[in-house]
Design a protein around this motif. Structure first.
Motif: not given
Ligand code: FE2
Length: 289
Positions: A158-160, A177-180, A247-248
């Motif tokens: 995974v690249r975070v 807060p963001i998830v990418y 995954l976003l």
């Protein structure tokens, strides 16, 4: 509780701006946005012949953030605040347009002259009302500086870019807060990734296929995730392909969204103001080198 895929949306192939080929899972018919994610464009992959490459010349943005993630090829960018740079494979540019920038996003001179493959993503992330007129900000992170992690069995990498995965945290600072995350899964990979319950979230598969909790997503499909505190990412051991996906997600803003082209505000009045500010040059202009 594991999150289920509650809706599957096929990305549509379309041509943007001056003729740039994209796959776009979001927005989709009936789905304007997945708060706070406004748009997902997969640029290419496209193989340009010499002289064929196309980009997005000078244009404005206000009220949100554009996040560019290159996988192949090179983009050169310039903007009205005097920033300039070149994005190479694996690099991320997280641009907070805030109160307004004018920028250009073009394939590099080398790609223009010699041709070559261009592949990447541009995601639009909304800003809350209190930050829509914040000062523009650029965060550029080179590929080598993007935190990466590998599962114990070596089958998942995974690249975070934003958020946290496999014990590794992102380096980019986000306003909310963001998830990418970019996951690269080999056949047999099986991951349970925690995801804060207060986040909206989605998966976009752009190579191979994915099984999540028994539900399938194929290449070019986006899965909108339901409620829960984790997400299962797995690839059947019998698969012959590497699966790649984003995954976003993020904590929803819960505010009204009024969009007009490159401006995303909370009211029509604010859009009218943005148009006027742009037309009167208040978002600046790119100084030619
Ligand atoms: Fe742009």
């Amino acid at each position: 509780m594991k999150r289920a895929i509650k809706q599957v949306i096929k990305a549509r192939r379309q041509t943007e701006g001056g003729g740039f080929q994209i796959r776009r899972p979001l927005p989709a018919p009936g789905v304007r946005y997945i708060d706070p994610i406004l748009m997902i464009d997969e640029m290419g992959p496209v193989d340009y012949l010499p002289g064929e490459a196309i980009g997005a010349p000078d244009h404005p943005h206000r009220g949100f953030e554009t996040v560019t993630y290159m996988l192949a090829g090179e983009f050169e960018h310039r903007d009205s605040a005097g920033h300039a740079g070149r994005l190479q494979p694996g690099d991320v540019q997280w641009m907070t347009a805030g109160r307004g920038v004018v920028h250009s996003e073009m394939p590099s001179a080398r790609i223009m002259e010699e041709g070559g493959r261009v592949h990447g993503f541009q995601i639009w992330v909304n800003l809350p009302a209190r930050l829509k007129m914040t000062a523009p900000r650029y965060q550029e992170v080179a590929a080598s500086q993007i935190p990466e992690a590998v599962s114990e069995d070596g089958l998942a990498r995974v690249r975070v870019i934003a958020g946290e995965a496999l014990g590794v945290g992102a380096r980019i600072d986000t306003h909310t807060p963001i998830v990418y995350q970019h996951w690269i899964l080999q056949p047999g990979a099986d991951i349970d990734q925690p995801l804060a319950e207060n986040c909206n979230a989605l998966l976009y598969v752009f190579a191979g296929g994915l099984v999540s909790n028994g539900e399938h997503l194929a290449d070019g499909e986006m899965g909108v995730l339901g409620k829960g505190d984790s997400i299962n990412l797995s690839v059947p051991a019998a698969s012959t392909e590497t699966t790649q996906l984003l995954l976003l997600g993020g904590v929803p803003l819960g505010e009204s969204v009024v969009q007009h082209g490159p401006f995303v505000m909370n009211s029509q009045q604010e859009i009218d103001q943005a148009l006027q500010d742009y037309q009167q040059g208040r978002m600046g202009a790119i100084r030619q080198a």
